[in-house]
Write a protein that holds these residues in place. Structure first.
Motif, short mmCIF file in Angstrom:
data_model
loop_
_atom_site.label_atom_id
_atom_site.label_comp_id
_atom_site.label_asym_id
_atom_site.label_seq_id
_atom_site.Cartn_x
_atom_site.Cartn_y
_atom_site.Cartn_z
N LEU A 105 0.82 -1.21 0.00
CA LEU A 105 0.00 0.00 0.00
C LEU A 105 0.85 1.26 0.00
O LEU A 105 0.43 2.31 -0.45
CB LEU A 105 -0.93 0.02 1.21
CG LEU A 105 -2.02 -1.04 1.23
CD1 LEU A 105 -2.90 -0.86 2.44
CD2 LEU A 105 -2.86 -0.98 -0.04
N VAL A 106 2.05 1.12 0.54
CA VAL A 106 2.92 2.30 0.61
C VAL A 106 3.90 2.26 -0.54
O VAL A 106 4.59 1.26 -0.75
CB VAL A 106 3.67 2.35 1.96
CG1 VAL A 106 4.56 3.58 2.01
CG2 VAL A 106 2.68 2.36 3.11
N ILE A 107 3.91 3.35 -1.27
CA ILE A 107 4.77 3.42 -2.45
C ILE A 107 6.18 3.81 -2.04
O ILE A 107 6.40 4.80 -1.35
CB ILE A 107 4.23 4.46 -3.45
CG1 ILE A 107 2.84 4.05 -3.91
CG2 ILE A 107 5.18 4.62 -4.63
CD1 ILE A 107 2.04 5.19 -4.48
N ASN A 108 7.13 3.00 -2.45
CA ASN A 108 8.52 3.27 -2.12
C ASN A 108 9.38 2.67 -3.21
O ASN A 108 9.63 1.47 -3.23
CB ASN A 108 8.85 2.66 -0.76
CG ASN A 108 10.28 2.87 -0.36
OD1 ASN A 108 10.99 3.68 -0.97
ND2 ASN A 108 10.72 2.15 0.65
N GLU A 109 9.81 3.51 -4.14
CA GLU A 109 10.55 2.99 -5.28
C GLU A 109 11.98 2.61 -4.93
O GLU A 109 12.67 1.96 -5.69
CB GLU A 109 10.56 4.05 -6.41
CG GLU A 109 9.22 4.10 -7.12
CD GLU A 109 8.96 5.42 -7.79
OE1 GLU A 109 9.87 6.28 -7.81
OE2 GLU A 109 7.84 5.60 -8.30
N ASN A 110 12.40 3.06 -3.77
CA ASN A 110 13.80 2.90 -3.43
C ASN A 110 13.96 2.43 -1.99
O ASN A 110 14.31 3.21 -1.12
CB ASN A 110 14.46 4.27 -3.66
CG ASN A 110 15.94 4.22 -3.47
OD1 ASN A 110 16.53 3.14 -3.35
ND2 ASN A 110 16.54 5.38 -3.38
N PRO A 111 13.69 1.15 -1.75
CA PRO A 111 13.78 0.65 -0.38
C PRO A 111 15.19 0.81 0.18
O PRO A 111 16.17 0.65 -0.56
CB PRO A 111 13.43 -0.83 -0.53
CG PRO A 111 12.73 -0.95 -1.83
CD PRO A 111 13.32 0.11 -2.71
N LYS A 112 15.24 1.10 1.45
CA LYS A 112 16.54 1.40 2.04
C LYS A 112 16.83 0.55 3.25
O LYS A 112 15.96 -0.11 3.80
CB LYS A 112 16.57 2.87 2.44
CG LYS A 112 16.55 3.77 1.23
CD LYS A 112 16.73 5.22 1.61
CE LYS A 112 16.93 6.03 0.34
NZ LYS A 112 16.38 7.36 0.44
N LYS A 113 18.07 0.62 3.65
CA LYS A 113 18.49 -0.01 4.89
C LYS A 113 18.57 1.13 5.91
O LYS A 113 19.43 1.99 5.82
CB LYS A 113 19.84 -0.68 4.69
CG LYS A 113 20.22 -1.62 5.80
CD LYS A 113 21.57 -2.28 5.53
CE LYS A 113 22.09 -2.90 6.81
NZ LYS A 113 23.52 -3.22 6.76
N ALA A 148 6.78 -0.04 4.14
CA ALA A 148 7.17 0.48 2.83
C ALA A 148 8.30 -0.34 2.23
O ALA A 148 8.90 0.06 1.23
CB ALA A 148 7.60 1.95 2.98
N GLY A 149 8.60 -1.45 2.86
CA GLY A 149 9.58 -2.35 2.26
C GLY A 149 11.02 -2.07 2.61
O GLY A 149 11.94 -2.65 2.02
N ASN A 150 11.26 -1.19 3.55
CA ASN A 150 12.63 -0.92 3.97
C ASN A 150 13.09 -1.95 4.99
O ASN A 150 12.28 -2.55 5.69
CB ASN A 150 12.73 0.46 4.63
CG ASN A 150 12.30 1.56 3.69
OD1 ASN A 150 12.97 1.86 2.71
ND2 ASN A 150 11.16 2.16 3.99
N LYS A 151 14.39 -2.11 5.05
CA LYS A 151 14.96 -2.92 6.13
C LYS A 151 15.26 -1.95 7.27
O LYS A 151 15.92 -0.94 7.07
CB LYS A 151 16.23 -3.59 5.62
CG LYS A 151 17.07 -4.24 6.69
CD LYS A 151 17.32 -5.72 6.37
CE LYS A 151 18.26 -6.36 7.38
NZ LYS A 151 17.60 -6.68 8.65
N VAL A 152 14.74 -2.26 8.45
CA VAL A 152 14.87 -1.32 9.55
C VAL A 152 15.56 -1.96 10.76
O VAL A 152 15.18 -3.04 11.18
CB VAL A 152 13.49 -0.81 10.01
CG1 VAL A 152 13.62 0.24 11.11
CG2 VAL A 152 12.71 -0.24 8.84
#
Length: 565
Positions: A105-113, A148-152
């Motif tokens: 649902l959350v748009i995130n073209e650039n997932p981050k660490k 949003a697909g980030n690694k946290v």
RNA sequence: CUCCCGGUAGCUCAGCUGGAUAGAGCAUCUGCCUUCUAAGCAGAGGGUCGCAGGUUCGAAUCCUGCCCGGGAGGCCA
């Protein structure tokens, strides 16, 4: 859909005004009678074309090829172009949510660490309500980042060395004397409170009489922290162990309070490890040479080279590195661990600290744009209509655990999270204790529980619903309140995206509250378990979508979502 | 003195990347339970968006100045 309209409008505007390069907006109108989407394009063009926006808007509409999902386009007000969409296209998300699909649902073209550091309160005392707010906020933001697909990685930085740590050791040392036989006045800068007495008791159990003063009268020789430490460090070689034990116990208590509050960290980073590994020296050496200067026996960082108000001391004239020095090493270390987004949640009182940390990052040759600080304002408490006095100095702060005990975890989290971070929170204890509509947490949870109860009622009546098949019956929902809910459900992804982009969660709190309100209203006006079976199925699907959104939202906030109340 | 945050209904707050009549809850009044949870719903009143300028077709929203409240300006952390 929004994007499609945008594309078409852009194309048309090029046709009527080839030099077109303006930004225009497509937004959701506040007033539903203004359509599902609205654009200010004609108003923007009016200036360039020197024509009436209404005329331009009509011209645009005329060039608009009929689009399959649009039921109507109109010009309104000063020249807004309003788009009305066909009802069916709103049903997709409702179907999806009712089946429990909340993926992507959350748009995130650039997932981050991402390294998210928060709370990091000094282990010299318990967590108080102010830290609690950061804890609630940080843990919710972490969930959003993950969504949003980030690694946290969630990290807590422990200041386990330096003067403050020693002061804790000293406080415990002096309180131990009370147990040994004589109460000694604590010097200014020491910590007070029951927790120090508890630490002293534990320390006596561990070290027995090791830290007993041979002569209690010696106390009259010392009146400051520095004087005491000078004496103790000379005569009690194991004092650092006492300090360490005190800190460790304190950290464990902090950990327990946080876990109870549903806040769990991936890493607990001790400041002392930076020194063990010589990382502080390394970091200082890595700063640009001409950013460092010696003055009055101390070593300074020229943060003014990067726009800070004044230069900052790195190594004091007594050869002790400052907190700032270890912080430089700490942030260098964060970059070295490979994070490409570094977020710190700080109390607003630290705002003056940001420029120097940024400066040091730049001086290290690192990309300071990866680094950001989210500031949180303070918390004050109100009880019986009066402000609760709090001051750290006198030790009269309210502990987080105390607040939780009074009002519960869900309420505490909600009222911390329902306020935008830059607004200070006035936490009304009496309100948070209430268990009716006044208390938004219960209101939201009640909506969820009501829907769960509807389903229990179905099975009580031996009604079985084929969910997949029933989603197609949503088209039967034609009443205004039903359509309004469906439309509102469609804005859930936007709410999440807005929250993610802005590092906020309070819009989600408000959204869940409003969604609950719409449900309660719906529940009161319509018989959900209707005699008409198809209508009944459709309403159950709609209710289920609401139920699952509430669950999804409360999960992000880490607030419980009971099935019955 | 400098910097940060806030100032919107009686109270607590949304809205602030400029848009159409400024929203919600509470509080105050009026109604609704033999019917799926009244921990609920429906309705009413309530506003110089701190003040003054400016930018603009349009300002609560952006800019400047000022006023009020809170916080920060350590060789503390």
């Amino acid at each position: 859909m929004k994007q499609k309209i945008h594309n078409i409008l852009t194309k048309i505007s090029f046709e009527i005004y080839p030099e077109f390069s303006e930004e225009f907006k497509i937004s959701k109108p506040n007033n539903p009678s203004h359509g599902d989407w609205t654009s200010n394009l004609a108003l923007i063009l009016a200036k360039k074309l020197k024509k009436s926006p209404i005329v331009i808007a009509e011209e645009i509409i005329n060039r608009f090829d009929s689009y399959e999902n649009i039921s109507n386009i109109e010009v309104a007000g000063a020249g807004f172009i309003n788009f009305f969409l066909k009802d069916e296209i709103f049903l997709e998300l409702t179907k999806r949510f009712s089946l429990g699909n909340f993926e992507n649902l959350v748009i995130n073209e650039n997932p981050k660490k991402i390294l998210l550091e928060y709370v990091s309160s000094n282990p010299t005392g318990p967590i108080h309500v102010g830290h609690g707010r950061s804890a609630a906020y940080g843990s919710a933001i972490a969930n959003l980042y993950k969504l949003a697909g980030n690694k946290v990685i969630q990290e807590y930085y422990i200041n386990d060395r330096g003067l403050q740590a020693k002061s804790l050791g000293l406080s415990v040392f002096l309180r131990m004397q009370k147990i040994y036989g004589k109460e000694i006045q604590l010097p200014e800068g020491c910590y007070e409170g029951d927790y120090i007495n508890n630490l002293a008791e534990l320390a006596v159990k561990e070290f027995e009489e090791k830290f007993k003063l041979n002569d209690f009268n010696i106390a009259s020789n010392y009146s400051t922290v520095k004087e005491w430490l000078g004496f103790i460090e000379k005569n009690y070689r194991d004092f650092s162990n006492l300090t360490k034990l005190s800190i460790d116990i304190q950290i464990n208590q902090i950990k327990e309070s946080l876990v109870e509050f549903r806040v769990e960290f991936d890493e607990w980073f001790k400041e002392s490890t930076l020194f063990k590994k010589e990382l502080v020296n390394d970091a200082l050496k890595s700063l640009k040479k001409n950013d460092i200067s010696k003055k009055e026996g101390a070593s300074w960082f020229r943060s003014t080279n990067y726009g800070d108000e004044k230069d900052r001391v790195l190594i004091r004239d007594d050869n002790e590195p400052t907190y700032f020095a270890s912080d430089i090493a700490y942030h260098k270390n964060k970059y070295e661990r490979g994070f490409n987004k570094i977020v710190n949640v700080w109390g607003a009182d630290h705002h003056g600290y940001i420029p120097r940390v940024k400066a040091s990052i730049e001086s290290l040759g690192l990309d300071s744009s990866l680094f950001s600080v989210l500031l949180i304002q303070f918390v004050s408490l109100k009880e019986n209509g009066k402000k609760v006095q709090m001051s750290t100095r006198s030790g009269e702060f309210i502990e987080l655990s105390e607040l939780i005990e009074k009002v519960g975890i869900d309420s505490t989290r909600y009222y911390f999270l329902a306020r935008k971070p830059e607004q200070s929170v006035e936490f009304d204890i009496d309100l948070a204790k209430k268990t009716d509509k006044d208390n938004h947490v219960y209101y939201i949870q009640y909506a969820h529980a009501r829907i769960c109860s509807l389903k229990k009622e179905l099975s009580k009546r031996d009604i079985e619903i084929d969910f997949d098949a029933s989603t197609n019956k949503l088209t039967l929902l034609k009443k205004d309140n039903e359509k309004d809910i469906i439309s509102f459900i469609n804005s859930y992804p936007e709410v999440l995206n807005h929250c993610y982009r802005n590092n906020e969660v309070h819009p989600l709190c408000f959204y869940l509250r409003d969604l609950s309100s719409k449900f309660h209203s719906f529940y009161n006006s319509e018989k959900i378990i209707s005699e008409d079976e198809d209508l009944r199925d459709a309403r159950i699907v709609l209710s289920t979508a609401i139920q699952k959104i509430i669950k999804n939202g409360l999960d992000i906030l880490k607030i419980d979502c009971p099935e019955s109340m």
